[in-house]
Design an enzyme around this catalytic site. Sequence first.
Site, PDB file in Angstrom:
ATOM      1  N   GLU A 165      29.932   2.611 -49.134  1.00  8.40           N
ATOM      2  CA  GLU A 165      30.404   1.316 -49.626  1.00  8.40           C
ATOM      3  C   GLU A 165      29.823   0.998 -51.011  1.00  8.40           C
ATOM      4  O   GLU A 165      29.397  -0.125 -51.288  1.00  8.40           O
ATOM      5  CB  GLU A 165      30.048   0.202 -48.633  1.00  8.40           C
ATOM      6  CG  GLU A 165      30.795   0.310 -47.316  1.00  8.40           C
ATOM      7  CD  GLU A 165      30.523  -0.843 -46.375  1.00  8.40           C
ATOM      8  OE1 GLU A 165      31.477  -1.370 -45.791  1.00  8.40           O
ATOM      9  OE2 GLU A 165      29.342  -1.223 -46.221  1.00  8.40           O
ATOM     10  N   GLU A 241      35.560   2.492 -41.207  1.00  8.39           N
ATOM     11  CA  GLU A 241      34.847   1.535 -40.366  1.00  8.39           C
ATOM     12  C   GLU A 241      35.841   0.484 -39.882  1.00  8.39           C
ATOM     13  O   GLU A 241      36.184  -0.437 -40.633  1.00  8.39           O
ATOM     14  CB  GLU A 241      33.701   0.864 -41.116  1.00  8.39           C
ATOM     15  CG  GLU A 241      32.542   1.777 -41.455  1.00  8.39           C
ATOM     16  CD  GLU A 241      31.370   1.033 -42.067  1.00  8.39           C
ATOM     17  OE1 GLU A 241      31.320  -0.218 -41.944  1.00  8.39           O
ATOM     18  OE2 GLU A 241      30.499   1.693 -42.674  1.00  8.39           O
TER      19      GLU A 241
END
Length: 590
Positions: A165, A241
């Site tokens: 991320e 995710e």
Amino acid sequence: MNGFRVGEDDFELDGRPVRLLSGALHYFRVHEAQWGHRLAMLRAMGLNCVETYVPWNLHEPRPGTFHDVEALGRFLDAAREAGLWAIVRPGPYICAEWENGGLPHWLTGAVGARARTRDEEYLGHVTRWFRRLLPQVVARQHRGDAAGDGSGAGGPVIMVQVENEYGSYGSDQVYLRRLADLLRAEGVTVPLCTSDGPEDHMLTGGSIPDVLATVNFGSGARAGFDTLRRHRAKGPLMCMEFWCGWFDHWGAEHVVRDAADAAGALREILECGASVNLYMAHGGTNFAGWAGANRGGGALHDGVLQPDVTSYDYDAPVDEFGRATEKFWAFREVLARYAADPLPEPPPPPPSLGAPVSAPLTDWCPLDAVLDALGSPESEHAVPPTFEELDVDRGLVRYAVTLPGPREPYPLSVRGLRDRAVVYVDGVRADVLTEGTPTLASPVAGHARVELWVESLGRVNYGPRTGEPKGVTGGILHERQYVHGVRARALRLDAFDVPSAVRALPVSGPSQGRPGLYRGVVEVGSPGDASLELPGWTRGFVWLNGFNLGRYWSAGPQTSLYVPGPVLREGPNEVWVLELEGAGERVDLS
């Protein structure tokens, strides 16, 4: 063509299109004796792959000192034995609601804001770490099915992630490329990927050419994949995710997600033709005080500290005890439509404790004596040293100053206080300070000795304040005057890893509920998974047979600690409780 590859539209495994139905399960949050059971639960839910992060700080607690790096390899072997492929996300930053996002305290203490950039000092540490870690991955990569027997020569690993991320943090494309090149140089041959939120600035900051970009979200699959397609016209779609639950903070409400709502969002992902990784499929537990923390304050994450609880149940389909939940069955129904073979039945749950038991904790060692026996030598400083300067990852520090006198009572405050400080004036407890309340309720006169016992409640794991220093990061003020000559002594949690030293602690008289180390024995007739409750206790840590179950705190919402069955044994079991504010009298196992 043998092996796993990224095609224009699909993933391909040994020349055949394949959809990855993956679930996150972190080996470091599950007792090793229970890996096989949890992996079998993933298979029974309908998954064909498992994903795990790797926490650097767990495995390199001090520079060049490594701890059980081989655990990752053993977990990957267990995944293969369970019939699952594996995605490895080695970081170096992982977020994961884990202490400091997985970055070692000694690293961020040294490089500060240069972490997660092209900075050569930072990358030098990353290179050394990856060279130690990556052989566990490289030896277990899938290299094809030349034998035609499904053996997957080499192992289960089919994909490795670059950073994590990164678009939520930075935009250093040179750094990301250096990481990708490092992975290749150290022998990673399977496809690489990145994962980011489905927003333009995150994808432009966090993805790099020729590396598969994936996205993370909890709902709105079509919109999320549409955003991804604006940046990547070709390549398989994947939600790396899918947030099917969420985590809890101390002092906040318990978070749950409706099973039907989560199953509907999963169905939408699969209807888009995408692959998915359930985050979390099984959350596990933040044993040994490794839980991280977040900061409130909206998009900048610059507000109040929000420490994460010990349980990482995550409202996942497989709960903290390894049991199938309503969400498990709802997901299994969705996933069964995409399975090549009938799904196996879930394995039976692990054994549970045979009968509830309690143990009075009558042996008590005052906190000062614990610090004397297990802590670092006391050092003197002009201003308060940070936890990083004292080499403390998890634990507490006693700061002591002497206020000059005689002088009239003035306000006493602490600038740059992280977490929580229990304050004593001339040996008498005076107050508890936090970032939001940094000034004692009552003024303090001099001459006086002031002690601040500061515990780290977890380093920030997400956002621009990841890596910030802990402890007292400013100064101690009496009225507007800094107080100098600060004496500091640290107590690291890993000091309790030596049972003989803990057993040798001196026992004092009646504790009257005061802070310190409490010891006792609980008799167990039939060992198994259990819950441990601490009625009347306030805040601290618990060990069972030397195994650190994690932090407890009466602030809630977590009211008990998960005890893995393999930790217990038939007969007497040692219990240690390190209480930092106010103690109860017993612990209960049920």
